[in-house]
Design a protein around this motif. Structure first.
Motif, mmCIF file in Angstrom:
data_model
loop_
_atom_site.group_PDB
_atom_site.id
_atom_site.type_symbol
_atom_site.label_atom_id
_atom_site.label_comp_id
_atom_site.label_asym_id
_atom_site.label_seq_id
_atom_site.Cartn_x
_atom_site.Cartn_y
_atom_site.Cartn_z
ATOM 1 N N HIS A 29 0.847 -1.188 0.000
ATOM 2 C CA HIS A 29 0.000 0.000 0.000
ATOM 3 C C HIS A 29 0.886 1.243 0.000
ATOM 4 O O HIS A 29 2.054 1.178 0.377
ATOM 5 N N ARG A 30 0.306 2.375 -0.385
ATOM 6 C CA ARG A 30 1.053 3.628 -0.295
ATOM 7 C C ARG A 30 1.436 3.888 1.152
ATOM 8 O O ARG A 30 0.645 3.644 2.060
ATOM 9 N N GLU A 35 5.654 9.723 2.024
ATOM 10 C CA GLU A 35 5.543 10.533 0.813
ATOM 11 C C GLU A 35 5.795 12.015 1.092
ATOM 12 O O GLU A 35 5.653 12.470 2.223
ATOM 13 N N THR A 36 6.161 12.746 0.033
ATOM 14 C CA THR A 36 6.341 14.178 0.165
ATOM 15 C C THR A 36 4.997 14.850 -0.105
ATOM 16 O O THR A 36 4.321 14.513 -1.062
ATOM 17 N N LYS A 61 -4.220 13.060 -2.727
ATOM 18 C CA LYS A 61 -2.862 13.604 -2.602
ATOM 19 C C LYS A 61 -2.460 13.684 -1.126
ATOM 20 O O LYS A 61 -3.297 13.801 -0.234
ATOM 21 N N THR A 62 -1.156 13.632 -0.914
ATOM 22 C CA THR A 62 -0.641 13.749 0.442
ATOM 23 C C THR A 62 -0.439 15.229 0.782
ATOM 24 O O THR A 62 0.151 15.977 0.002
ATOM 25 N N LYS A 103 0.254 15.123 8.727
ATOM 26 C CA LYS A 103 0.377 14.750 7.314
ATOM 27 C C LYS A 103 -0.622 13.641 7.049
ATOM 28 O O LYS A 103 -0.812 12.759 7.898
ATOM 29 N N GLY A 104 -1.286 13.702 5.907
ATOM 30 C CA GLY A 104 -2.269 12.660 5.605
ATOM 31 C C GLY A 104 -2.711 12.739 4.158
ATOM 32 O O GLY A 104 -2.202 13.545 3.371
ATOM 33 N N ARG A 105 -3.688 11.875 3.816
ATOM 34 C CA ARG A 105 -4.177 11.818 2.437
ATOM 35 C C ARG A 105 -5.577 12.416 2.368
ATOM 36 O O ARG A 105 -6.461 12.050 3.134
#
Lengths: 126, 181
Positions: A29-30, A35-36, A61-62, A103-105
């Protein structure tokens, strides 16, 4: 001898197909945390961007968001009454009314509560 | 003078209680499964379902952000989003409806069985459904659970032949909403 060589090549090919096939079918999984972020902003600004640009803004998007914690639940927090973040880990250390960066999606905009929703959140700063 | 003050207080109280007649959640759960025995499990869970129930009327509105469905297998999640549900094009699924014969004060202890008549919009298509639901009232919460089947064809979601045998024709949907005041 030649037959043996053909067999050997066939087995090598088959195991390669198997290996890469498996890697494709069962890839990870991602990892949102690794991720940036495409944007670093405040909860208020993210919400405004959503209202101005519609549903697909930052979809999937992150993002990195800073805001004041205005509500907490079992594994969710709300920042500045405008961004709702879901965590997969324990977040009991996050206190009401404190400034945090997460930080999250982005998974979309919730019209019912007028909130941008974020999942797979992690805390960067508190 | 006293009387008008009394009236305005009554009006204030009534309108305040009218405002508080909403039970809601932002973290409802929906799990769907379309597994076929002896094949890979086709199952996903969404834990950020929003729902608002008006306890005066029994009207209910729910919203699901489709990207929030998580699968065990990453590739399955990608295919679900890109090929089947097309979550970039249709990021939301919504439900608007009314619980039949709903009265908050008439709810008895234990499970209360009701029917929810609702319009479900998914993948850009709307379908009217009659969904059996169970309501359980606890001290501060009203728990709504439901289990029903959906047919992907009804929502123009086509499953390609190559995976047809591995995905059930009917999708089993489980809903769990803990609504609070």
């Amino acid at each position: 001898m030649r037959k043996l060589k053909i067999y050997f090549i066939l087995i090598a090919l088959a195991s390669m197909v198997g290996y890469f096939g498996y890697k494709y079918l069962y890839h990870e999984h991602r990892d949102i945390n690794a991720e940036t972020s495409v944007i670093e902003t405040t909860a208020q600004q993210l919400s405004e961007a959503y209202q101005a640009n519609g549903q697909n803004t930052f979809l999937n998007k992150t993002v990195t968001i800073t805001g004041k914690v205005t509500d907490t639940d079992a594994n969710t927090i709300t920042l500045d009454d405008s961004v709702h973040c879901t965590f997969e880990s324990d977040i009991s250390e996050i206190k009401h009314n404190t400034q945090v960066t997460i930080k999250g999606r982005c998974i979309g905009y919730d019209d019912l509560f007028e909130l941008v929703k974020i999942d797979q959140s992690t805390i960067l700063k508190q | 003078m006293k009387r008008s003050l009394f009236i305005s207080i009554v009006i204030l109280c009534v309108s305040a209680s009218a405002i508080s007649q909403k039970y809601s959640t932002k973290t409802g759960e929906i799990v769907f499964e379309a597994s076929v025995p002896s094949f890979e499990e086709v199952k996903a869970k969404n834990s950020s379902v929003s729902a608002i129930l008006n306890t005066e009327t029994g009207d209910i509105a729910a919203l699901v952000l489709v990207k929030g469905f998580r699968f065990k297998v990453a590739l399955m999640e990608e295919h679900f989003n890109e090929n089947y549900i097309e979550s970039e094009k249709y990021p939301k699924a919504t439900l608007k409806g009314s619980i039949q014969d709903f009265e908050l004060s008439a709810l008895k202890d234990g499970p209360n069985h009701h029917t929810l008549i609702a319009a479900l919009t998914l993948h850009g298509k709307t379908k009217n459904l009659e969904i059996p639901i169970v309501l359980t009232a606890t001290d501060e919460k009203l728990v709504l659970t439901s289990n029903f089947a959906l047919n992907p064809d009804d929502f123009d979601i086509s499953i390609p032949n190559i995976v047809r045998s591995k995905v059930a024709k009917e999708v089993d949907v489980n809903v769990h909403l803990e609504l609070s005041n």
